[in-house]
Scaffold this active site. Structure first.
Site, PDB file in Angstrom:
ATOM      1  N   ASP A 152      -7.455   4.406  -4.135  1.00  0.00           N
ATOM      2  CA  ASP A 152      -9.260   4.517  -3.163  1.00  0.00           C
ATOM      3  C   ASP A 152      -9.996   5.659  -3.893  1.00  0.00           C
ATOM      4  O   ASP A 152     -10.474   6.591  -2.921  1.00  0.00           O
ATOM      5  CB  ASP A 152      -8.256   5.433  -1.820  1.00  0.00           C
ATOM      6  CG  ASP A 152      -7.105   4.328  -1.199  1.00  0.00           C
ATOM      7  OD1 ASP A 152      -6.965   3.191  -1.583  1.00  0.00           O
ATOM      8  OD2 ASP A 152      -6.475   4.761  -0.195  1.00  0.00           O
TER       9      ASP A 152
ATOM     10  N   ASP B  54       0.894  -0.909  -0.542  1.00  0.00           N
ATOM     11  CA  ASP B  54      -0.013   0.035   0.406  1.00  0.00           C
ATOM     12  C   ASP B  54       0.754   1.260   0.103  1.00  0.00           C
ATOM     13  O   ASP B  54       2.107   1.139   0.441  1.00  0.00           O
ATOM     14  CB  ASP B  54      -0.862   0.154   1.453  1.00  0.00           C
ATOM     15  CG  ASP B  54      -2.285   1.106   1.577  1.00  0.00           C
ATOM     16  OD1 ASP B  54      -2.640   1.405   0.147  1.00  0.00           O
ATOM     17  OD2 ASP B  54      -3.277   0.348   1.815  1.00  0.00           O
TER      18      ASP B  54
ATOM     19  N   GLU C 291       3.096   5.282  -4.286  1.00  0.00           N
ATOM     20  CA  GLU C 291       3.040   6.931  -4.144  1.00  0.00           C
ATOM     21  C   GLU C 291       4.273   7.026  -3.727  1.00  0.00           C
ATOM     22  O   GLU C 291       5.058   7.870  -4.461  1.00  0.00           O
ATOM     23  CB  GLU C 291       2.420   7.404  -3.568  1.00  0.00           C
ATOM     24  CG  GLU C 291       0.704   7.289  -4.531  1.00  0.00           C
ATOM     25  CD  GLU C 291       0.518   6.212  -3.825  1.00  0.00           C
ATOM     26  OE1 GLU C 291       0.657   5.888  -2.594  1.00  0.00           O
ATOM     27  OE2 GLU C 291      -0.426   6.145  -4.344  1.00  0.00           O
TER      28      GLU C 291
END
Length: 776
Positions: free
Chosen positions: A461, A388, A391
């Site tokens: 998300d 997760d 970035e």
């Protein structure tokens, strides 16, 4: 004769070198100076050319993070005419204008393919974290009506990337890859890792990067969409095989809070006899936020993690565990990375926790990260990674954060490559640990080359709305066209709180959205349910006999029926640089009607999918590309291509069309991917054109296929003679089937339709590995 030939080559070389005042011949191409720039043209192969430009008298010492290909020895013919240098390989021609510095590309017949703009390279001196650097801009000229694709995953809803200005900087839901490919059959990779503005307008098309020492891009001449993807994989790495079970169905939510809760979900699926192959453990299994990502299980909620993993396996399922690039201040990892100057000093998720990301650009950090992850998690026998925030998440943003030093320079200068370096470190580390379990990763961000690390990127998300669902289709297709074949999305969207007032999973509006999203997900590389606010397990939506439940179960089962087809498509990805989700122009490039279609796509090379993306949709228009005959999957009705039709879309139907000439193996009904061997397969043949299919099998979850431990069974349909030929089985591995039964169905409106196995075959073949032909 040999001596005369050698003399001729020497004379040609001396003639070339006589122009040294204008350009210099190199091993890979030429060097020259123009417009106060040093310019180099490097042929990496006959079809891949690197163009480098730097301010004159500057030095360059760059190691690409994305490109791993070593230049091939390429035969070139080089000559100069006036102020232009021409380079010709066996596949294309490159022209360098010594006056303007412009580079242009053409085919062997001198037909223009692609060109820079005159005086299109610009360097602007800047200061980056106290160092003298440049911002770099390169402009090109495209054809007026030329469609282009790529740029990673953008949530604009657009298929064709013309007439857009996009800031390429990775963030949640936005994956930025400075790569485009054209319907003309070429691709461009702008090899820069800093935030970059892509701009296409009437005047030019350009990449404008905030930080760079050079203008550095690769031109790829592929001749087609598949060809360009193959060139990008050749340049940046091939995609390894995922294990067979990854192509099944996976359940997740934000989040399972105890090991008992997680195990109860797997047990419930088994009790209901709904197929399931993966369960996902999301965040905070480690406890409080100050211990964020400690890679250890909180004994209060996970008292026996090894027992939990073993029980998941006993239930014939697999377990994904989440891991993050940031660490809470009380973790051992934080302390070690800080002591070794391997933290990047800005705030990352979760808020107010003091968590900081590590520096994945430092090769030494990978072994440290893996050591903790292996000892705390992987050694328990877990199966896959949910990486997760790759970035990474950046909160409480300050300008000085981007000046933070990394191993490779300021964070600003390498920010977009963070997921590539992070994911790559974990892939490489697990490969060094064992080859008995294929690396399996799904991750929230990506960069060029990440396909080589077994990474399946999800769209982030996203919000649970119909327009969001619509945008996922062109986002996925452009991502795939950027060279990375594995993509998925949270079924139903991540943020679903707006539906809670109406009953959550029992809200009819959410049930419709979730159902349509799951139907779409059945035809993506990974089928995974996830989200917050509303739990997504199938039994939350009702029970057997309820309409929504039954439709969800229908499409999960359909996914498993397609596993032999999907696994063969995955092998095409690994072995032939193929793609799973395919923009229509890849297979129907002569039909210009498909160039801007972003709501339909091919799943593999045989199935065309038209997801329903509007509420209350009872029917929708579907365009059938020209040059093919098409079959409605559900009814068997045949349609000529080159026109639109109106498809009925009741809630249990996803418009799905099969191209004539298709051969599809229909898998057995199972509860998990490896429950039954493929020793009794229905083979559906769609007449109307010749066709081929190769059934692929291996040991499912190790790397023995890399040393040839796999089998291929080629099928060929000759439409004129109505004959199906099954060739000799190629290869072998431990457990290879010695004999099997093929139930051949020639599809019509009365047989071979829909999701269920046919009750009766046209021909039943006992196949023992020798070639045979079947007349239909």
């Amino acid at each position: 004769m040999r001596n005369k030939l050698t003399g001729a080559v020497t004379l040609l070389l001396l003639t070339t070198l006589s122009f040294a005042q204008d350009f210099q011949r190199t091993q890979l191409g030429v060097k020259a100076n123009a417009q106060f720039m040093d310019i180099e043209v490097q042929f990496f192969s006959p079809t891949i050319v690197r163009i480098i430009k730097i301010p004159e008298s500057s030095s360059l010492n760059k190691r690409s993070l994305s490109v791993i290909k070593s230049p091939e020895q390429t035969v070139l013919i080089v000559n100069q005419e006036n102020n232009k240098v021409h380079l010709k390989s066996t596949s294309l021609q490159v022209e360098l204008n010594l006056k303007t510095g412009k580079i242009s590309f053409s085919d062997l017949n001198s037909h223009p393919i692609f060109t820079e703009k005159d005086y299109g390279t610009q360097f602007t001196a800047i200061t980056d974290a106290g160092l003298k650097r440049f911002s770099v801009r390169q402009a090109f000229m495209l054809g007026k009506d030329e469609a282009i694709y790529g740029l990673g995953q953008q949530q604009t809803g657009k298929m064709n990337q013309r007439n857009q200005k996009i800031y390429l900087s990775n963030q949640n839901t936005k994956v930025c890859i400075p790569f485009i490919q054209s319907v003309k059959g070429y691709g461009i990779f702008w090899d820069n890792y800093s935030p970059t503005t892509f701009n296409d307008n009437l005047q030019e098309t350009s990449f404008d990067s905030e930080i760079g020492d050079c203008s550095d891009y690769y031109f790829m001449w592929g001749g087609s969409g598949d060809g360009v993807v193959a060139q990008m994989r050749d340049l940046t790495g091939q995609a390894p095989m995922m294990p067979l079970w990854v192509y099944g169905y996976h359940q997740s939510k934000e989040r399972y809070k105890t090991q008992d809760e997680l195990l109860s979900v797997v047990k419930k699926y088994r009790d209901l006899k709904v197929p399931l192959d993966g369960i996902v453990q999301d965040w905070q299994y480690w406890g409080k936020d100050s211990l964020w990502n400690s890679m250890s299980f909180d004994p209060a909620t996970y008292p026996n993690p090894k027992g939990m993993v073993d029980k998941v396996h006993q239930l014939n399922a697999h377990l994904f565990i989440v891991a993050w690039p940031g660490f809470g201040p009380l973790t051992k990892q934080y302390a070690e990375f800080k002591s070794k100057n391997m933290l990047i000093d800005f705030d990352t998720w979760p808020p107010n926790s003091g968590a900081k990301p590590y520096d994945p650009y430092n090769p030494a950090s990978h072994a440290i990260y893996w050591d903790y992850l292996n000892k705390g998690v992987f050694s328990l026998g877990t199966d896959g990674w949910w990486l997760d925030s790759t970035e990474p998440d950046h909160i409480n943003i300050k300008d000085k954060d981007f000046d933070q030093p990394t191993y490779l320079g300021s964070f600003r200068s390498v920010i977009n490559a963070f997921p590539l370096e992070h994911v790559g470190g974990i892939y490489d580390s697990q490969r060094k640990t064992t080859s008995q379990k294929r690396v399996t990763i799904f991750t929230r961000s990506a960069f060029a080359g990440q396909q080589r690390y077994a990474a399946n990127t999800w769209s982030g998300d996203v919000v649970s709305t119909w327009p969001t669902l619509q945008r996922q289709i062109p986002a996925a297709l452009n991502f795939s066209l950027s060279g990375i074949p594995y993509w998925n999305a949270d079924i139903g969207g991540f943020f679903a709180g707006a539906f809670n007032k109406g009953g959550g999973a029992k809200n009819p509006e959410f049930q419709e959205l979730y159902t349509r999203w799951l139907q779409f997900a059945a035809f993506t590389p990974m089928m995974r349910s996830h989200g917050t606010d509303i739990p997504r397990e199938i039994y939350q939506f009702g029970q057997p006999g309820d309409k929504t439940y039954d439709v969800l179960a229908k499409f999960i089962n359909l996914r498993y029926s397609l596993l032999p087809y999907i696994y063969a498509t995955a092998w095409d990805v690994t072995h032939h640089s193929g793609s799973i989700m395919r923009a229509l122009f890849m297979d129907f490039e002569k039909d210009q009607q498909v160039y801007n279609i972003g709501n339909q796509y091919m799943f593999g090379k045989s199935l065309m999918v038209s997801p329903v993306t509007q509420a209350g949709q009872k029917e929708q228009a579907v365009y059938l590309p020209g040059g093919a005959l098409w079959y409605d999957f559900w009814t068997g009705k045949a349609y000529d291509g080159g026109k639109s039709i109106t498809a009925a879309t009741p809630i249990d139907i996803l418009p799905l069309y099969v191209k004539a000439g298709t051969i599809i193996p229909w898998g057995p009904q199972v509860q998990f991917a490896e429950e039954k061997k493929w020793d009794n397969l229905e083979i559906r043949v769609y007449p109307g054109a010749d066709g081929d299919f190769t059934l692929y099998e291996d040991e499912n979850d190790n790397y023995n296929y890399e040393s040839g431990k796999y089998t291929e069974i080629p099928f060929h349909w000759d439409n004129k003679s109505l004959t199906l030929t099954i060739d000799k089985k190629k290869g072998g591995f431990a457990g290879t089937l010695v004999s099997r039964k093929f139930n051949i169905i020639l599809v019509t409106e009365t047989k071979g339709t829909g999701a269920q196995l046919s009750k009766q075959a046209d021909k039943v073949i006992n196949y023992k590995g020798a070639a045979l032909s079947v007349s239909m």
